[in-house]
Design a protein around this motif. Structure first.
Motif, PDB file in Angstrom:
ATOM      1  N   VAL A 139      -3.902   3.497   6.486  1.00  0.00           N
ATOM      2  CA  VAL A 139      -3.693   2.058   6.717  1.00  0.00           C
ATOM      3  C   VAL A 139      -2.430   1.779   7.530  1.00  0.00           C
ATOM      4  N   GLY A 140      -1.758   2.807   8.013  1.00  0.00           N
ATOM      5  CA  GLY A 140      -0.568   2.625   8.845  1.00  0.00           C
ATOM      6  C   GLY A 140       0.602   1.995   8.113  1.00  0.00           C
ATOM      7  N   ALA A 141       0.776   2.322   6.834  1.00  0.00           N
ATOM      8  CA  ALA A 141       1.841   1.714   6.035  1.00  0.00           C
ATOM      9  C   ALA A 141       3.205   2.356   6.272  1.00  0.00           C
ATOM     10  N   ILE A 142       3.246   3.473   7.004  1.00  0.00           N
ATOM     11  CA  ILE A 142       4.519   4.190   7.212  1.00  0.00           C
ATOM     12  C   ILE A 142       4.940   4.095   8.664  1.00  0.00           C
ATOM     13  N   ARG A 148       6.517  12.738  10.627  1.00  0.00           N
ATOM     14  CA  ARG A 148       5.708  11.992  11.601  1.00  0.00           C
ATOM     15  C   ARG A 148       4.217  12.237  11.379  1.00  0.00           C
ATOM     16  N   GLU A 149       3.851  13.437  11.000  1.00  0.00           N
ATOM     17  CA  GLU A 149       2.452  13.730  10.690  1.00  0.00           C
ATOM     18  C   GLU A 149       2.013  12.937   9.462  1.00  0.00           C
ATOM     19  N   ALA A 150       2.886  12.810   8.487  1.00  0.00           N
ATOM     20  CA  ALA A 150       2.570  12.023   7.297  1.00  0.00           C
ATOM     21  C   ALA A 150       2.318  10.562   7.666  1.00  0.00           C
ATOM     22  N   ALA A 151       3.130  10.027   8.561  1.00  0.00           N
ATOM     23  CA  ALA A 151       2.929   8.641   9.017  1.00  0.00           C
ATOM     24  C   ALA A 151       1.591   8.506   9.741  1.00  0.00           C
ATOM     25  N   CYS A 176       0.442  10.900   2.690  1.00  0.00           N
ATOM     26  CA  CYS A 176       1.839  11.172   3.038  1.00  0.00           C
ATOM     27  C   CYS A 176       2.404  12.259   2.133  1.00  0.00           C
ATOM     28  N   ALA A 177       2.147  12.135   0.832  1.00  0.00           N
ATOM     29  CA  ALA A 177       2.660  13.118  -0.126  1.00  0.00           C
ATOM     30  C   ALA A 177       2.019  14.486   0.086  1.00  0.00           C
TER      31      ALA A 177
END
Length: 64
Positions: A56-59, A48-51, A16-17
């Motif tokens: 692990v789908g944490a976002i 949205r790309e970060a998610a 994500c970062a």
């Protein structure tokens, strides 16, 4: 836009970062967190790309 990070699921992979560094960072333990004042994504098109990049789908990103 609302961004939720499930801290119980996050493994600190940092994708994500890397994908949206203007919104996400990692805390002292290496887990994902939002930068202060960026809780709504700040209009960053890469949120949205970060998610999607989270292994692990944490976002979760939802429209408000």
């Amino acid at each position: 836009m609302r961004i939720d990070i499930d801290k119980d699921v996050c493994i600190g992979a940092g994708q994500c970062a890397l994908s949206a560094p203007g919104v996400f960072t990692q805390d002292d333990d290496g887990f994902s967190t939002l930068l202060p004042g960026r809780e709504d994504g700040g209009g960053d098109l890469m949120v949205r790309e970060a998610a999607r990049a989270c292994p692990v789908g944490a976002i979760a990103v939802t429209d408000t």
